[in-house]
Motif scaffolding. Structure first.
Motif, PDB file in Angstrom:
ATOM      1  N   ALA A  14     138.171  -8.300  82.367  1.00 62.77           N
ATOM      2  CA  ALA A  14     139.608  -8.578  82.241  1.00 62.77           C
ATOM      3  C   ALA A  14     140.169  -7.985  80.950  1.00 62.77           C
ATOM      4  CB  ALA A  14     139.857 -10.083  82.295  1.00 62.77           C
ATOM      5  N   ARG A  15     139.403  -8.069  79.864  1.00 63.62           N
ATOM      6  CA  ARG A  15     139.870  -7.501  78.588  1.00 63.62           C
ATOM      7  C   ARG A  15     139.912  -5.969  78.663  1.00 63.62           C
ATOM      8  NH1 ARG A  15     136.537 -11.750  76.981  1.00 63.62           N
ATOM      9  NH2 ARG A  15     134.790 -10.380  76.462  1.00 63.62           N
ATOM     10  N   ILE A  16     138.895  -5.380  79.276  1.00 63.84           N
ATOM     11  CA  ILE A  16     138.868  -3.922  79.438  1.00 63.84           C
ATOM     12  C   ILE A  16     140.033  -3.492  80.324  1.00 63.84           C
ATOM     13  CG2 ILE A  16     137.581  -2.015  80.511  1.00 63.84           C
ATOM     14  CD1 ILE A  16     135.006  -3.395  79.430  1.00 63.84           C
ATOM     15  N   ARG A  17     140.279  -4.240  81.392  1.00 65.72           N
ATOM     16  CA  ARG A  17     141.394  -3.931  82.292  1.00 65.72           C
ATOM     17  C   ARG A  17     142.714  -3.961  81.520  1.00 65.72           C
ATOM     18  NH1 ARG A  17     139.196  -6.553  86.042  1.00 65.72           N
ATOM     19  NH2 ARG A  17     140.005  -8.614  85.538  1.00 65.72           N
ATOM     20  N   GLU A  18     142.887  -4.975  80.692  1.00 63.67           N
ATOM     21  CA  GLU A  18     144.109  -5.072  79.882  1.00 63.67           C
ATOM     22  C   GLU A  18     144.250  -3.861  78.964  1.00 63.67           C
ATOM     23  OE1 GLU A  18     145.912  -7.681  76.204  1.00 63.67           O
ATOM     24  OE2 GLU A  18     144.732  -8.752  77.691  1.00 63.67           O
ATOM     25  N   ALA A  19     143.156  -3.480  78.310  1.00 66.34           N
ATOM     26  CA  ALA A  19     143.205  -2.335  77.390  1.00 66.34           C
ATOM     27  C   ALA A  19     143.546  -1.040  78.123  1.00 66.34           C
ATOM     28  CB  ALA A  19     141.869  -2.199  76.653  1.00 66.34           C
ATOM     29  N   ILE A  20     143.038  -0.889  79.320  1.00 66.96           N
ATOM     30  CA  ILE A  20     143.342   0.317  80.098  1.00 66.96           C
ATOM     31  C   ILE A  20     144.789   0.299  80.555  1.00 66.96           C
ATOM     32  CG2 ILE A  20     142.893   1.508  82.294  1.00 66.96           C
ATOM     33  CD1 ILE A  20     139.913   0.707  81.931  1.00 66.96           C
ATOM     34  N   GLU A  21     145.220  -0.825  81.111  1.00 67.81           N
ATOM     35  CA  GLU A  21     146.554  -0.903  81.698  1.00 67.81           C
ATOM     36  C   GLU A  21     147.672  -0.856  80.668  1.00 67.81           C
ATOM     37  OE1 GLU A  21     146.264  -4.342  84.243  1.00 67.81           O
ATOM     38  OE2 GLU A  21     144.948  -3.263  85.651  1.00 67.81           O
ATOM     39  N   SER A  22     147.420  -1.357  79.464  1.00 64.22           N
ATOM     40  CA  SER A  22     148.477  -1.324  78.447  1.00 64.22           C
ATOM     41  C   SER A  22     148.195  -0.298  77.356  1.00 64.22           C
ATOM     42  CB  SER A  22     148.665  -2.708  77.831  1.00 64.22           C
ATOM     43  OG  SER A  22     147.508  -3.102  77.146  1.00 64.22           O
ATOM     44  N   LYS A  56     132.376   0.934  71.903  1.00 62.67           N
ATOM     45  CA  LYS A  56     132.915   1.345  70.601  1.00 62.67           C
ATOM     46  C   LYS A  56     133.884   2.509  70.771  1.00 62.67           C
ATOM     47  CE  LYS A  56     128.905  -0.173  68.013  1.00 62.67           C
ATOM     48  NZ  LYS A  56     127.683   0.221  67.321  1.00 62.67           N
ATOM     49  N   GLY A  57     133.488   3.512  71.549  1.00 60.75           N
ATOM     50  CA  GLY A  57     134.375   4.649  71.802  1.00 60.75           C
ATOM     51  C   GLY A  57     135.628   4.231  72.540  1.00 60.75           C
ATOM     52  N   PHE A  58     135.467   3.350  73.514  1.00 53.67           N
ATOM     53  CA  PHE A  58     136.596   2.839  74.291  1.00 53.67           C
ATOM     54  C   PHE A  58     137.573   2.111  73.372  1.00 53.67           C
ATOM     55  CE2 PHE A  58     138.553  -0.552  76.821  1.00 53.67           C
ATOM     56  CZ  PHE A  58     139.135   0.188  77.843  1.00 53.67           C
ATOM     57  N   ALA A  59     137.043   1.304  72.469  1.00 51.53           N
ATOM     58  CA  ALA A  59     137.888   0.570  71.524  1.00 51.53           C
ATOM     59  C   ALA A  59     138.705   1.541  70.669  1.00 51.53           C
ATOM     60  CB  ALA A  59     137.029  -0.339  70.643  1.00 51.53           C
ATOM     61  N   GLN A  60     138.066   2.587  70.186  1.00 54.16           N
ATOM     62  CA  GLN A  60     138.776   3.563  69.357  1.00 54.16           C
ATOM     63  C   GLN A  60     139.882   4.263  70.140  1.00 54.16           C
ATOM     64  OE1 GLN A  60     135.499   5.972  68.020  1.00 54.16           O
ATOM     65  NE2 GLN A  60     135.247   4.777  66.152  1.00 54.16           N
ATOM     66  N   LEU A  61     139.605   4.593  71.389  1.00 55.66           N
ATOM     67  CA  LEU A  61     140.602   5.289  72.207  1.00 55.66           C
ATOM     68  C   LEU A  61     141.792   4.416  72.557  1.00 55.66           C
ATOM     69  CD1 LEU A  61     138.480   7.334  74.766  1.00 55.66           C
ATOM     70  CD2 LEU A  61     139.871   8.211  72.892  1.00 55.66           C
ATOM     71  N   THR A  62     141.544   3.152  72.810  1.00 58.67           N
ATOM     72  CA  THR A  62     142.614   2.282  73.284  1.00 58.67           C
ATOM     73  C   THR A  62     143.349   1.556  72.162  1.00 58.67           C
ATOM     74  OG1 THR A  62     141.096   0.418  73.594  1.00 58.67           O
ATOM     75  CG2 THR A  62     141.452   1.891  75.493  1.00 58.67           C
ATOM     76  N   GLY A  63     142.757   1.509  70.973  1.00 58.90           N
ATOM     77  CA  GLY A  63     143.389   0.792  69.872  1.00 58.90           C
ATOM     78  C   GLY A  63     143.086  -0.702  69.876  1.00 58.90           C
ATOM     79  N   TYR A  64     142.224  -1.134  70.791  1.00 55.46           N
ATOM     80  CA  TYR A  64     141.811  -2.529  70.833  1.00 55.46           C
ATOM     81  C   TYR A  64     140.563  -2.697  69.979  1.00 55.46           C
ATOM     82  CZ  TYR A  64     145.123  -3.832  74.453  1.00 55.46           C
ATOM     83  OH  TYR A  64     146.273  -4.111  75.133  1.00 55.46           O
ATOM     84  N   ARG A  65     140.419  -3.868  69.367  1.00 56.90           N
ATOM     85  CA  ARG A  65     139.266  -4.129  68.514  1.00 56.90           C
ATOM     86  C   ARG A  65     138.002  -4.294  69.353  1.00 56.90           C
ATOM     87  NH1 ARG A  65     140.112  -6.141  63.114  1.00 56.90           N
ATOM     88  NH2 ARG A  65     142.319  -6.127  62.643  1.00 56.90           N
TER      89      ARG A  65
END
Length: 137
Positions: A14-22, A56-65
């Motif tokens: 759900a958190r990953i989905r949120e980061a992708i969608e927003s 870690k890479g996903f976090a950097q790309l999306t701006g989420y911690r």
């Protein structure tokens, strides 16, 4: 690292989905930038099963911690206020992004049981020695 059960993975999904969608990038752009298959990103979004390096890479790309994505703890993004954090070390992170990265690294290494109490004590002794040298200059 702590054991993940199905509920943890669903919450992470759900958190990953949120980061992708927003977030700023489409799933295909995330996959291309990270050098993974598009189906991998889709599986992260659906199942929450992602290795730590990719997270870690996903976090950097999306701006989420990273910590919020992995465990749902702390603020979602770096631009969110940290006033309500329960971790007193986060007070240190307010001084600079470098301090924030150091605190986040300590948190990750502690959770992964890489930063053992003995190692933490050794680092503390080293930092105190650096402080003592600075005082004597």
């Amino acid at each position: 690292m702590r054991n993940m059960n199905e509920r943890d993975f669903n919450a992470r999904a759900a958190r990953i989905r949120e980061a992708i969608e927003s977030g700023p990038l489409a799933m295909s752009e995330i996959a291309d930038t990270m050098g993974v298959a598009r189906t991998s990103v889709l599986n992260w979004k659906r199942k929450g099963n992602i290795n730590l390096d990719n997270l870690k890479g996903f976090a950097q790309l999306t701006g989420y911690r990273f910590w919020w994505l992995a465990f749902g703890e702390g603020p979602k993004k770096y631009d969110e206020p940290e006033a309500e954090l329960e971790n007193p070390l986060m007070e240190i992170a307010k001084f600079s992004t470098e301090h924030a990265r150091l605190v986040e690294c300590i948190s990750h290494l502690t959770a992964a049981r890489v930063l053992t109490p003995a190692l933490a004590e050794g680092i503390t002794i080293s930092l105190n020695a650096v402080a003592a040298l600075k005082k004597s200059e």
